[in-house]
Write a protein that holds these residues in place. Structure first.
Motif, PDB file in Angstrom:
ATOM      1  N   ASN A 588       0.766  -1.415   0.033  1.00 41.44           N
ATOM      2  CA  ASN A 588       0.029   0.017  -0.071  1.00 41.44           C
ATOM      3  C   ASN A 588       0.699   1.304   0.182  1.00 41.44           C
ATOM      4  OD1 ASN A 588      -1.767  -2.181   0.873  1.00 41.44           O
ATOM      5  ND2 ASN A 588      -3.144  -0.521   1.201  1.00 41.44           N
ATOM      6  N   ASP A 589       2.197   1.053   0.199  1.00 41.46           N
ATOM      7  CA  ASP A 589       3.074   2.191   0.544  1.00 41.46           C
ATOM      8  C   ASP A 589       3.986   2.262  -0.836  1.00 41.46           C
ATOM      9  OD1 ASP A 589       1.877   3.209   2.936  1.00 41.46           O
ATOM     10  OD2 ASP A 589       3.284   1.606   3.851  1.00 41.46           O
ATOM     11  N   GLY A 595      -1.061   1.573 -13.579  1.00 45.17           N
ATOM     12  CA  GLY A 595      -2.471   1.246 -12.604  1.00 45.17           C
ATOM     13  C   GLY A 595      -2.518   1.922 -11.280  1.00 45.17           C
ATOM     14  N   ARG A 596      -3.007   1.266 -10.178  1.00 49.19           N
ATOM     15  CA  ARG A 596      -3.138   1.779  -9.189  1.00 49.19           C
ATOM     16  C   ARG A 596      -2.857   0.968  -7.803  1.00 49.19           C
ATOM     17  NH1 ARG A 596      -9.388  -0.031 -10.533  1.00 49.19           N
ATOM     18  NH2 ARG A 596      -8.256   0.189 -12.417  1.00 49.19           N
ATOM     19  N   LEU A 597      -2.684   1.495  -6.534  1.00 50.32           N
ATOM     20  CA  LEU A 597      -2.510   0.884  -5.302  1.00 50.32           C
ATOM     21  C   LEU A 597      -3.445  -0.026  -4.858  1.00 50.32           C
ATOM     22  CD1 LEU A 597      -1.004   3.920  -3.341  1.00 50.32           C
ATOM     23  CD2 LEU A 597       0.257   1.780  -4.040  1.00 50.32           C
ATOM     24  N   PRO A 598      -3.138  -0.994  -3.862  1.00 52.75           N
ATOM     25  CA  PRO A 598      -4.167  -1.792  -3.501  1.00 52.75           C
ATOM     26  C   PRO A 598      -5.323  -1.035  -2.684  1.00 52.75           C
ATOM     27  CG  PRO A 598      -2.085  -2.775  -3.001  1.00 52.75           C
ATOM     28  CD  PRO A 598      -1.754  -1.341  -3.626  1.00 52.75           C
ATOM     29  N   ASP A 599      -6.513  -1.717  -2.316  1.00 54.79           N
ATOM     30  CA  ASP A 599      -7.250  -0.661  -1.733  1.00 54.79           C
ATOM     31  C   ASP A 599      -7.223  -1.260  -0.051  1.00 54.79           C
ATOM     32  OD1 ASP A 599      -8.559  -3.345  -1.161  1.00 54.79           O
ATOM     33  OD2 ASP A 599     -10.087  -3.040  -2.761  1.00 54.79           O
ATOM     34  N   VAL A 613       1.644  -1.813 -12.264  1.00 55.91           N
ATOM     35  CA  VAL A 613       3.212  -1.985 -11.955  1.00 55.91           C
ATOM     36  C   VAL A 613       3.414  -1.337 -10.793  1.00 55.91           C
ATOM     37  CG1 VAL A 613       5.515  -1.892 -12.720  1.00 55.91           C
ATOM     38  CG2 VAL A 613       3.872  -2.608 -14.145  1.00 55.91           C
ATOM     39  N   LEU A 614       4.019  -1.735  -9.612  1.00 60.05           N
ATOM     40  CA  LEU A 614       4.404  -1.064  -8.282  1.00 60.05           C
ATOM     41  C   LEU A 614       5.903  -1.177  -8.109  1.00 60.05           C
ATOM     42  CD1 LEU A 614       1.338  -2.003  -6.031  1.00 60.05           C
ATOM     43  CD2 LEU A 614       1.356  -0.023  -7.463  1.00 60.05           C
ATOM     44  N   LYS A 615       6.629  -0.161  -7.536  1.00 62.90           N
ATOM     45  CA  LYS A 615       7.584  -0.417  -7.160  1.00 62.90           C
ATOM     46  C   LYS A 615       7.898  -0.035  -5.493  1.00 62.90           C
ATOM     47  CE  LYS A 615      11.227   2.726  -8.538  1.00 62.90           C
ATOM     48  NZ  LYS A 615      12.180   3.336  -9.425  1.00 62.90           N
ATOM     49  N   TRP A 616       8.811  -0.870  -4.856  1.00 64.88           N
ATOM     50  CA  TRP A 616       9.021  -0.499  -3.427  1.00 64.88           C
ATOM     51  C   TRP A 616      10.524  -0.592  -3.348  1.00 64.88           C
ATOM     52  CZ3 TRP A 616      11.178  -3.255   0.734  1.00 64.88           C
ATOM     53  CH2 TRP A 616      10.719  -2.826   1.879  1.00 64.88           C
ATOM     54  N   ALA A 617      10.835   0.406  -2.553  1.00 63.88           N
ATOM     55  CA  ALA A 617      12.661   0.578  -2.357  1.00 63.88           C
ATOM     56  C   ALA A 617      12.837  -0.129  -0.855  1.00 63.88           C
ATOM     57  CB  ALA A 617      13.077   1.868  -2.646  1.00 63.88           C
ATOM     58  N   TYR A 618      13.734  -0.732  -0.822  1.00 68.30           N
ATOM     59  CA  TYR A 618      14.229  -1.143   0.585  1.00 68.30           C
ATOM     60  C   TYR A 618      14.701   0.064   1.242  1.00 68.30           C
ATOM     61  CZ  TYR A 618      14.328  -6.212  -0.436  1.00 68.30           C
ATOM     62  OH  TYR A 618      13.860  -7.584  -0.696  1.00 68.30           O
ATOM     63  N   PRO A 619      14.374   0.189   2.547  1.00 67.73           N
ATOM     64  CA  PRO A 619      14.955   1.228   3.405  1.00 67.73           C
ATOM     65  C   PRO A 619      16.509   1.561   3.290  1.00 67.73           C
ATOM     66  CG  PRO A 619      13.484  -0.201   4.581  1.00 67.73           C
ATOM     67  CD  PRO A 619      13.883  -0.855   3.500  1.00 67.73           C
ATOM     68  N   PRO A 627       9.578  -4.892   7.294  1.00 68.64           N
ATOM     69  CA  PRO A 627       9.497  -6.041   6.422  1.00 68.64           C
ATOM     70  C   PRO A 627       9.452  -5.817   4.886  1.00 68.64           C
ATOM     71  CG  PRO A 627       7.593  -6.012   7.265  1.00 68.64           C
ATOM     72  CD  PRO A 627       8.203  -4.936   7.901  1.00 68.64           C
ATOM     73  N   ALA A 628       9.896  -6.615   4.061  1.00 71.52           N
ATOM     74  CA  ALA A 628       9.800  -6.423   2.601  1.00 71.52           C
ATOM     75  C   ALA A 628       8.285  -6.772   2.162  1.00 71.52           C
ATOM     76  CB  ALA A 628      10.848  -6.990   1.738  1.00 71.52           C
ATOM     77  N   PRO A 629       7.931  -6.299   1.197  1.00 67.09           N
ATOM     78  CA  PRO A 629       6.533  -6.521   0.890  1.00 67.09           C
ATOM     79  C   PRO A 629       6.671  -7.975   0.528  1.00 67.09           C
ATOM     80  CG  PRO A 629       7.027  -4.543  -0.367  1.00 67.09           C
ATOM     81  CD  PRO A 629       8.042  -5.207   0.408  1.00 67.09           C
ATOM     82  N   GLY A 630       5.521  -8.757   0.981  1.00 67.57           N
ATOM     83  CA  GLY A 630       5.336 -10.411   0.679  1.00 67.57           C
ATOM     84  C   GLY A 630       4.777 -10.385  -0.495  1.00 67.57           C
TER      85      GLY A 630
END
Length: 640
Positions: A588-589, A595-599, A613-619, A627-630
């Motif tokens: 969600n972050d 596209g879009r984020l989850p609801d 397509v979503l991108k999540w960066a490690y801290p 935790p990393a997105p599962g």
């Protein structure tokens, strides 16, 4: 019981350098009262079997117990393994099931462990790039006059006409019609290719040959006169290099043309070919029985006489210090794609790769292989492409089959299994530069495959009149966007077949080899490809990030690419109904790329034939580490 794609059971996963110790662990139900377990490994090269005793290593919860061992493949090659456990029910096998899972099934098959030479390296410059395949006669005609063009070639008067397909009075299709695409024309369009993010141009054959496809080579040492000159080739390579692009040539070394300086059946050349005289310098290249009219030829096409690649003279002509491989690399080429690689003998392939690397250590050698190239058998022998001495990588037909299949209604889990089998079996340095295409000169056009009426054995007359209806084309454009997204985000390097990005249609040869529609390109589709190239350039995890399946089923597929710095999630709905894909809360972050984020339910809602397509960066080092997105937060049926 076991899963070859989970490091808790096998570590490291996938292919490994020879000499690597691999840890294996199995979970056995306690009620089986297991008294012993062993790993049984068969060396594919010599057929010898090794039994490795496993050690009891504790409980897994209250219901299962763990057994483990290590195994080290000593030499490059394939190793096939399974487990056996001694229980109150007798000795039971644990064999490979769907998704790499182990099960007690006497009818299941073994797992594959690929071991490669620890020194095996592939070129870095291909990684993370974009390839573009060009059929030279049909890409762009510069308009420059051509010299020394044989009189028996017919030039079309209008660019974009339908290629000739009707047989002549002898019932032959001669492929002698041309549109005049040339090397200068390609050079003129380099700015366009640069706008698509292209870093590598793959050219179908450019050497002198008396057909428009040029797979019947007449002279490996010369550029075909309709394409230009050797200086034009050098100029194209120089101009491409200045734009950060590389050039790969098509090497057709399994056969020549009968109408060639080497064979000369048609007596076009003044020198004596193997067909003209048994004293010809080329006579030992070919196998006659008896000379001259009966000879080995490729798939019984008498215009394509087979070459004896192990003949020392031929091998030296192609692979020697002054041979063909090194000549064209010295003139500016950056590698070779090898036609029908499964018909080239091991010694010849090894000599070819050695010649290429001697001339340019960064040269790439790609093979045309239609199946899983890691365990390919051809003519009764297991091929050794990826042990480190033959190919750097291959054309990735399995991924093409999975992409096209998924988007045309095949079971999503089955298609994901095709993808994951390749990822598991191939060395990582091969996987990172796989040639990921969804159409080539040998297949129907991608948009036609995705939305056209099925071919069902229809001949050329039907194909010549078959075009997508307005409704089918609309559907095809939507599905082609999704197919291209998968091309650009799965492991490997996307390869665009010229004109696919413009919406070119066409069934089989010659209809899949039409002219690039410079005045009629679908600009919206072209822009989609540019957008994918920008996405690829902005996401380093697409270079070598590992592949993690999230879910596959109900017309949907989702997967993650992860390089330890960032995670990219790709989710696609190939169906006609809206579908949710459930994710862990951390997504969600994420940053939205498409596209879009989850609801609030952590459901990513995909519309019909839609994608996200979503991108999540490690801290970073100063940020709090969450935790990393599962992969999934609910009990979705991932791969079964």
């Amino acid at each position: 019981m076991f899963n070859s794609r989970n490091p808790a059971y096998r570590d490291p996963m996938g292919a490994v350098p020879a000499g690597t110790s691999v840890h294996f662990k199995i979970n056995v139900a306690r009620d089986l009262r297991c008294s012993g377990a062993r790993l049984v490994v068969q060396d594919d090269q010599n057929g010898q079997t090794e039994n490795c005793g496993m050690y009891w290593c504790g409980m897994s919860g209250d219901t299962h117990e763990c057994w483990e061992c290590h195994y080290t493949p000593q030499q490059p090659g394939l190793y096939f393994y399974r487990f056996y456990v001694d229980t109150w029910r007798g000795t039971l096998p644990i064999t490979k099931g769907f998704g790499g899972e182990g099960s007690v099934d006497a009818h299941g098959g073994p797992w594959q462990l690929t071991a490669y030479d620890p020194d095996f390296q592939t070129p870095d410059w291909m990684t993370g790039g974009v390839m573009y395949q060009i059929f030279p006669d049909r890409f762009h005609n510069s308009g420059q006059p051509k010299e020394n063009v044989p009189a028996d070639r017919r030039l079309h008067e209008k660019w974009g006409e339908q290629p000739d397909w009707m047989p002549n009075e002898k019932g032959e299709v001669t492929n002698s019609d041309y549109f005049g695409g040339d090397l200068k024309g390609i050079e003129e369009k380099l700015p366009y290719l640069e706008s698509l993010g292209v870093t590598c141009i793959y050219l179908n054959p450019i050497f002198e040959a008396h057909s428009n496809h040029r797979y019947n080579t007449a002279d490996y040492s010369k550029i075909d006169p309709l394409l230009g000159t050797e200086e034009d080739f050098r100029s194209l390579c120089d101009a491409a290099h200045k734009r950060g692009m590389h050039v790969i040539l098509d090497g057709v070394f399994n056969h020549t043309g009968s109408d060639s300086i080497y064979f000369n059946r048609e007596k076009r050349y003044p020198t004596e070919g193997a067909y003209n005289s048994q004293h010809s310098p080329y006579s030992s290249w070919f196998n006659f029985h008896p000379w001259p009219d009966h000879y080995d030829c490729w798939w019984n096409f008498i215009t394509l006489p087979d070459v004896n690649e192990c003949n020392p003279d031929y091998d030296n002509y192609i692979n020697g210090e002054t041979g063909i491989i090194r000549k064209w690399l010295a003139l500016g080429a950056d590698g070779w794609r090898l036609d029908v690689a499964d018909e080239l003998p091991d010694p010849f392939l090894e000599n070819l790769r050695a010649a290429a690397k001697a001339e340019n250590p960064a040269a790439v050698v790609l093979g045309e292989v239609w199946e899983d190239a890691s365990n390919k058998e051809a003519y009764g022998r297991r091929r050794r492409y990826f042990e480190g001495k033959q190919l750097d990588s291959v054309m990735n037909y399995p991924f093409r089959n999975a992409i096209i299949g998924f988007l045309t209604g095949a079971d999503a889990a089955d298609m994901m299994e095709i993808i994951m089998n390749i990822v598991e079996n191939y060395p990582p340095q091969v996987t990172r530069i796989l040639m990921n295409h969804i159409g080539t000169h040998d297949t129907e056009r991608a948009i036609t495959m995705l939305a056209g009426e099925p071919l069902h054995g229809h001949g050329r007359h039907w194909q010549s009149n078959a075009h997508l209806t307005r409704e089918r084309r609309k559907k095809g454009l939507t599905l082609l966007r999704l197919a291209a997204l998968m091309q650009f985000t799965l492991p490997g390097v996307p390869c665009i077949y010229y004109g696919d990005e413009a919406g070119l249609e066409g069934y089989r040869d010659p209809f899949n080899r039409g002219c690039y529609p410079w005045d009629k390109a679908d600009e919206g589709l072209v822009e989609w490809y540019r957008r994918l190239a920008r996405l690829r350039a902005a996401c380093p995890c697409l270079r070598e990030g590992r592949m993690e399946p999230v879910m596959a089923g109900d017309c949907c597929m989702a997967y993650i690419r992860d390089d330890g710095q960032e995670r990219l999630l790709v989710a696609i709905n190939a169906g006609e109904q809206e579908k949710p894909v459930y994710l862990s809360p951390e997504w969600n972050d994420a940053e939205i790329l498409m596209g879009r984020l989850p609801d609030e339910r952590h459901a990513l809602v995909l519309g019909p034939r839609d994608c996200t397509v979503l991108k999540w960066a490690y801290p970073g080092p100063e940020e709090p580490k969450g935790p990393a997105p599962g992969p999934a937060a609910t009990a979705q049926k991932d791969l079964a």
